[in-house]
Design an enzyme around this catalytic site. Structure first.
Site, PDB file in Angstrom:
ATOM      1  N   ARG A 107     -57.699 -28.334 -22.443  1.00 10.66           N
ATOM      2  CA  ARG A 107     -57.832 -28.497 -20.999  1.00 10.66           C
ATOM      3  C   ARG A 107     -58.612 -27.358 -20.373  1.00 10.66           C
ATOM      4  O   ARG A 107     -59.314 -27.520 -19.388  1.00 10.66           O
ATOM      5  CB  ARG A 107     -56.448 -28.567 -20.341  1.00 10.66           C
ATOM      6  CG  ARG A 107     -55.675 -29.795 -20.684  1.00 10.66           C
ATOM      7  CD  ARG A 107     -54.220 -29.622 -20.361  1.00 10.66           C
ATOM      8  NE  ARG A 107     -53.649 -28.546 -21.164  1.00 10.66           N
ATOM      9  CZ  ARG A 107     -52.366 -28.269 -21.258  1.00 10.66           C
ATOM     10  NH1 ARG A 107     -51.502 -28.960 -20.556  1.00 10.66           N
ATOM     11  NH2 ARG A 107     -51.931 -27.284 -22.028  1.00 10.66           N
ATOM     12  N   SER A 145     -46.999 -31.601 -19.745  1.00 10.90           N
ATOM     13  CA  SER A 145     -45.671 -32.230 -19.727  1.00 10.90           C
ATOM     14  C   SER A 145     -44.671 -31.304 -19.031  1.00 10.90           C
ATOM     15  O   SER A 145     -43.824 -31.756 -18.255  1.00 10.90           O
ATOM     16  CB  SER A 145     -45.188 -32.491 -21.160  1.00 10.90           C
ATOM     17  OG  SER A 145     -46.093 -33.319 -21.837  1.00 10.90           O
TER      18      SER A 145
END
Ligand code: PNS
Length: 190
Positions: A107, A145
Site C-alpha cells: 500500500r 483490517s
C-alpha cells in the site's frame, strides 16, 4: 520445427505453472483493499487462492471458519477465486498446491521493508516460488483490517472499505456502532 526443451518451451511451461497464485494473509477481516488486489491478480493469473494463515499466537476477531465464510460470500460464483487455510511455511504450502507465485499487496513504502524481507526469505527457502507485489488503488492505500475494526468499533463509517457481508458481520459482533458526534466547529448554536 521447434525442439523440445528450448527456451521458448521453458517459458511456456513457466507461464502455465504461474496460472495459480497464492494470496496469503490474516484477512481478519477481508477488506476492499484485498479485493482490489484479487481483481488485479486475476488479470495476470488464471486462478487465485486466498490462503488464510492459522496462527495460534494471534487473537483474531473472526475465527478461521468465519474468515473463510466471509471470503466465500464475497466471491460467490467466481470459480477463479479459491479460499483455503494453511499453517507452517507459506512456501511449503504454495508448493503443495502447485502455485509458483505468491501475491502480496504493497500500500505504501512503509509496507515495503517487511514485505521485501519476507519475499527474500521465502526465495531463500524455495527459489522456485516468486513473490509478486501489487499496488491497490490509491483509495485503499490507507485501508487495513486493523483500522477497519477500530474505526467501526468507535462508530466510524466503513461502508466502501469492506464488502457489505463484512460490515453486516461486524455489526452482529459489535452491535450498532456508536454514532460519531458532529465536529465541534460545525455545530449549530440554535
Ligand atoms: O496479512 P498478514 O498478517 O500481513 O500476512 C502475513 C503472512 C500470513 C503472509 C505471513 O505471516 C506468513 O507467510 N506466515 C507463514 C509462515 C511463514 O512462512 N513464515 C516465513 C515468512 S518469511
Amino acid at each position: 520445427m521447434r525442439r523440445s526443451g528450448t527456451r521458448g518451451d521453458q517459458m511456456g511451461n513457466a507461464r502455465r505453472q504461474r496460472s495459480l497464485a497464492v494470496f496469503p494473509g490474516s484477512f481478519d477481516p477481508i477488506t476492499n483493499g484485498h479485493l482490489d488486489i484479487v481483481d488485479r491478480g486475476l488479470r495476470v493469473f488464471d486462478r487465485l487462492r486466498l490462503a488464510i494463515l492459522v496462527n495460534p499466537d494471534k487473537k483474531p476477531l473472526f475465527s478461521i471458519e468465519e474468515r473463510v465464510s466471509l471470503i466465500r460470500s464475497a466471491y460467490k460464483g467466481n470459480r477463479r477465486v479459491e479460499v483455503d487455510t494453511f499453517s507452517g511455511l507459506l512456501v511449503d504450502y504454495a508448493e503443495r498446491v502447485g502455485a509458483t507465485v505468491i501475491i502480496r499487496g504493497i500500500r505504501a513504502i512503509s509496507d515495503f521493508e517487511y514485505e521485501f524481507q519476507m519475499a527474500l526469505m521465502n526465495r531463500r527457502l524455495n527459489p522456485s516460488i516468486e513473490t509478486v507485489f501489487m499496488m491497490p488503488a490509491e483509495s485503499y492505500s490507507y485501508v487495513s483490517s486493523r483500522l477497519v475494526k477500530e474505526v467501526f468499533q468507535l462508530g466510524g463509517r466503513i461502508t466502501d472499505l469492506v464488502p457489505p457481508v463484512v460490515e453486516r458481520r461486524l455489526r452482529e459482533v459489535y452491535g450498532t456502532p456508536i454514532k460519531t458526534p458532529p465536529a465541534q466547529g460545525r455545530r449549530r448554536t440554535r
